[in-house]
Design an enzyme around this catalytic site. Sequence first.
Site, PDB file in Angstrom:
ATOM      1  N   SER A 178      40.292 -80.596 -16.940  1.00 13.87           N
ATOM      2  CA  SER A 178      40.677 -81.825 -16.231  1.00 13.87           C
ATOM      3  C   SER A 178      39.589 -82.268 -15.262  1.00 13.87           C
ATOM      4  O   SER A 178      39.588 -83.418 -14.808  1.00 13.87           O
ATOM      5  CB  SER A 178      41.987 -81.609 -15.475  1.00 13.87           C
ATOM      6  OG  SER A 178      41.826 -80.651 -14.446  1.00 13.87           O
ATOM      7  N   GLY A 189      32.493 -75.255  -9.516  1.00 12.65           N
ATOM      8  CA  GLY A 189      32.698 -76.035 -10.726  1.00 12.65           C
ATOM      9  C   GLY A 189      33.232 -77.423 -10.432  1.00 12.65           C
ATOM     10  O   GLY A 189      32.830 -78.401 -11.073  1.00 12.65           O
ATOM     11  N   ASP A 245      45.409 -71.924 -12.362  1.00 13.94           N
ATOM     12  CA  ASP A 245      44.968 -71.201 -11.166  1.00 13.94           C
ATOM     13  C   ASP A 245      46.036 -70.252 -10.633  1.00 13.94           C
ATOM     14  O   ASP A 245      45.732 -69.341  -9.866  1.00 13.94           O
ATOM     15  CB  ASP A 245      44.571 -72.180 -10.066  1.00 13.94           C
ATOM     16  CG  ASP A 245      43.209 -72.819 -10.328  1.00 13.94           C
ATOM     17  OD1 ASP A 245      42.464 -72.291 -11.189  1.00 13.94           O
ATOM     18  OD2 ASP A 245      42.894 -73.833  -9.694  1.00 13.94           O
ATOM     19  N   LYS A 250      36.375 -69.553 -16.118  1.00 11.31           N
ATOM     20  CA  LYS A 250      36.431 -69.712 -14.666  1.00 11.31           C
ATOM     21  C   LYS A 250      35.353 -68.851 -14.002  1.00 11.31           C
ATOM     22  O   LYS A 250      34.377 -68.468 -14.633  1.00 11.31           O
ATOM     23  CB  LYS A 250      37.827 -69.349 -14.160  1.00 11.31           C
ATOM     24  CG  LYS A 250      38.933 -70.264 -14.668  1.00 11.31           C
ATOM     25  CD  LYS A 250      38.841 -71.643 -14.055  1.00 11.31           C
ATOM     26  CE  LYS A 250      40.029 -72.510 -14.428  1.00 11.31           C
ATOM     27  NZ  LYS A 250      39.984 -73.840 -13.765  1.00 11.31           N
TER      28      LYS A 250
END
Length: 429
Positions: free
Chosen positions: A168, A96, A308, A335
């Site tokens: 972000s 990603g 994370d 995710k």
Amino acid sequence: MGGLCRTRFILISRRDGYYPPAENTMSIARIENSILCGEVAIPPSKSAAHRALVCAFLAGGGSVFPIIPSNDMRAMQQVIAALKNDEPVIDCIESGNTLRFMLPVAAALGKGVTFIGSGRLPERPITEYLRLFPQHSVECACENGKIPLTLSGRLTSGDFEIAGNISSQYITGLLLALPLLDGDSRIILTTALESKPYVDMTLKVMSDFGVTAEETEYGYFVKGNQQYQPREYRVESDWSQAAFFLTAGALGGEVKLTGLDMSSVQGDKEIINVLKRFGADIEINNGLIISKKSVLSGIEINASDIPDAVPAIAATAAFAKGKTVIKGAERLRLKESDRIESVAYNLRKMGVSVDETADGMVITGGSPHGAELRGFNDHRIVMAFSVAAAYAQGASTIDDADAIDKTYPAFFEDYARLGGKVNVINTCE
């Protein structure tokens, strides 16, 4: 499931004896109870290395080191090589970061290319770019708002209005690309920025390569016609990976971590303070960070800046007395797996009470037991529950164990060197 294809004993170095699993195999980690103790050197940060590789590419030279041979690093390196060679198809594999960083970079360079990917990457949204790029002279051709995506045209400067609570990675991609444009640009945030430490890391790495962007009350001002400068860039160690071994020490051993920078802007450095709030005994001494067995109690945490770290936090909460409330983590559903769902599934399998919420979960700690766990093809789920399994009552298995190759191929080697009892077995499907 068919017969046994190969057993890999993790104490053998991958550099000397590791071969990737054959296609159509399932990788299962079998974990027995153990106490993790000893010293481990944390690998270089994937996030910092990705940013530095982009900056070095745009500078036209220099070097970035050290780099571990993970799938995400391979994705970024092959995308950069494809852009250098004017290849028409750009394969981001499952990364990603690579996709969202390199889309605006390719647009700024005027590359007419098609971005593709595999695994869950085609399901991950890129809608903000699909909205913004046409406003700045770049045409986007795709179906259903996802990759494959074909770009044509060259990005132009100006105002880029974007929500700050989506990812972000969008902000980082724009920050990396906009200095290349003729004319100045503004990134105007329409909501509060989440995961801001990742953007701070981007600004730091850019500055290290001689390019700047100014944080403002509306977002960021980026001066155009800047030039990245070649340099030799050493990548700092990864606080996101450190979280798993810090958790291992707090749950039952004494783990010493080396190579970490306490002045780092990496957001997951906050894991030290989070674990201390649980009651963990963490000492910082002469460059070592030492995490020791502790009596842990539940906490409440907003994880919007450290998503994370949530799998490691959840593993800690499973052994802590009382309730742990995790909020602000709704983006975990987008995710490598739906990490709220994945974490909750494995905790329940281990006998831990957990309630999912829209933006997180509520975990009531107890005495987790061994179980048949799922890795969900998600590196952070595999690593977090490998640590939890070491301290659970009875043996466990975790499938998709080779998902660690995405970011930390040597994880099980380091786990075993600390005393973790693990074998990874590849079986034919």
